[in-house]
Motif scaffolding. Structure first.
Motif, PDB file in Angstrom:
ATOM      1  N   GLU A  53      54.615  32.365  41.772  1.00  0.00           N
ATOM      2  CA  GLU A  53      53.241  31.893  41.628  1.00  0.00           C
ATOM      3  C   GLU A  53      52.303  33.090  41.651  1.00  0.00           C
ATOM      4  N   LEU A  54      51.192  32.972  40.941  1.00  0.00           N
ATOM      5  CA  LEU A  54      50.172  34.011  40.952  1.00  0.00           C
ATOM      6  C   LEU A  54      48.832  33.389  41.294  1.00  0.00           C
ATOM      7  N   HIS A  55      48.130  34.010  42.236  1.00  0.00           N
ATOM      8  CA  HIS A  55      46.802  33.558  42.624  1.00  0.00           C
ATOM      9  C   HIS A  55      45.833  34.726  42.420  1.00  0.00           C
ATOM     10  N   ALA A  56      44.936  34.576  41.453  1.00  0.00           N
ATOM     11  CA  ALA A  56      43.993  35.635  41.109  1.00  0.00           C
ATOM     12  C   ALA A  56      42.584  35.210  41.479  1.00  0.00           C
TER      13      ALA A  56
ATOM     14  N   CYS B 298      44.897  40.020  42.371  1.00  0.00           N
ATOM     15  CA  CYS B 298      45.933  39.018  42.143  1.00  0.00           C
ATOM     16  C   CYS B 298      47.075  39.228  43.133  1.00  0.00           C
ATOM     17  N   ASP B 299      47.508  38.126  43.752  1.00  0.00           N
ATOM     18  CA  ASP B 299      48.714  38.125  44.579  1.00  0.00           C
ATOM     19  C   ASP B 299      49.814  37.381  43.827  1.00  0.00           C
ATOM     20  N   LEU B 300      50.976  38.006  43.727  1.00  0.00           N
ATOM     21  CA  LEU B 300      52.150  37.372  43.140  1.00  0.00           C
ATOM     22  C   LEU B 300      53.050  36.945  44.291  1.00  0.00           C
ATOM     23  N   LEU B 301      53.373  35.652  44.346  1.00  0.00           N
ATOM     24  CA  LEU B 301      54.125  35.108  45.481  1.00  0.00           C
ATOM     25  C   LEU B 301      55.502  34.614  45.063  1.00  0.00           C
TER      26      LEU B 301
ATOM     27  N   CYS C 296      53.864  40.934  45.630  1.00  0.00           N
ATOM     28  CA  CYS C 296      53.190  42.004  44.883  1.00  0.00           C
ATOM     29  C   CYS C 296      51.699  41.691  44.899  1.00  0.00           C
ATOM     30  N   THR C 297      50.876  42.672  45.202  1.00  0.00           N
ATOM     31  CA  THR C 297      49.431  42.466  45.182  1.00  0.00           C
ATOM     32  C   THR C 297      48.766  43.576  44.384  1.00  0.00           C
TER      33      THR C 297
END
Length: 275
Positions: free
Chosen positions: A83-86, A100-103, A110-111
């Motif tokens: 999931e990605l939250h930007a 953006c945080d990649l979960l 990854c941030t």
């Protein structure tokens, strides 16, 4: 086999974020190729800018990417959902910031924080001279893709050493100059530049005489000029220097030149090495 562009286009909007399953063909050992993680994050950030800024501000989402800073927190296994939250952070008169945080499995893996910026009038225009190399890239040996031995993502890229040697060859210099190409018409110029800038192995691996793991801890990328001017049909040149290292951590800098000799990016990395 999924190309770089196809992998990026599989990113889907889901609620307040994005989701994707990265194909196994883009694996790099225990994790997904870092350049793909970052390119996905940049796409999500552009989507967040467009969504947050609303009508009349969509042009900000198309601003050129100027720099980014990424920390690779944990492995992202290829072939699993992420999931990605930007989010939009701030927009000034010229520069816009986003994150953006990649979960993976609900935890940040990854941030990335990026700066997008409009061109400004300036009397300063400097370039980084490309070194003169006698070797013709067409005459050099290409790093072969060997299933189960070389990273999966290398099947999509072409790398040819002009200075330095292949990994694990016992070379005595912490420097490499590598010609690189990404033959993928489906990805954008920005995507291709991110991928190429992160494509080469650390020269420290060439100094070892047997395989040992290495991984990027973080990555800072500075883009110089318009990636659309990079001729992707020809060879780019990536020069990398490991500047210092101790206790299993290395500091290195890379410059990517286009075929015309213009420096399109400068990147800095902290690399952990277990050998």
């Amino acid at each position: 086999m999924s190309s770089f562009g196809e992998a990026l286009k599989s990113l889907r909007r889901e609620g307040d974020g994005w989701s994707v399953v990265v194909p196994k063909a883009w694996g790099n050992g225990r994790t997904v190729f870092g350049g793909l993680q970052v390119a996905l994050s940049v796409r999500a950030m552009r989507g967040a800018l467009e969504h947050t800024l609303g009508p009349g501000k969509g042009d900000l989402a198309a601003l050129p990417l100027r720099s980014l800073q990424t920390t690779f927190v944990a492995p992202v296994p290829a072939g699993t959902p992420v999931e990605l939250h930007a989010e939009f952070l701030r927009s000034g008169r010229s520069a816009t910031h986003a994150r953006c945080d990649l979960l993976h499995d609900g935890a940040v893996a990854c941030t990335t924080v990026a700066v997008f910026g409009a061109a400004r009038p300036s009397r300063i225009a400097l370039d980084i001279p490309r070194p003169g190399l006698a070797a013709d890239p067409e005459s050099l040996q290409e790093l072969p893709y060997i299933p189960g031995i070389t990273p999966e993502f290398l099947q999509h890229l072409k790398l040819r050493w002009a200075v330095g040697r292949f990994p694990y060859s016992g070379h005595d210099e912490p420097h490499s100059s590598i010609y690189a190409r990404l033959p993928d018409p489906l990805c954008s110029a920005e995507d291709a530049l991110i991928a190429l800038a992160d494509s080469i192995p650390t020269p420290a691996l060439s100094m070892l005489d047997q395989p040992a793991p290495a991984t990027s801890m973080n990555w800072m990328l500075e883009l110089i000029g318009d990636p659309g001017l990079l001729d992707r049909e020809r060879w780019s040149l990536i020069g990398t220097d490991v500047r210092a290292g101790a206790e299993g951590y290395l500091s290195q800098t890379s410059i990517l030149w286009g075929p015309d000799g213009h420096a399109f990016s400068v990147s800095h990395q902290s690399v952990a090495i277990f050998g």
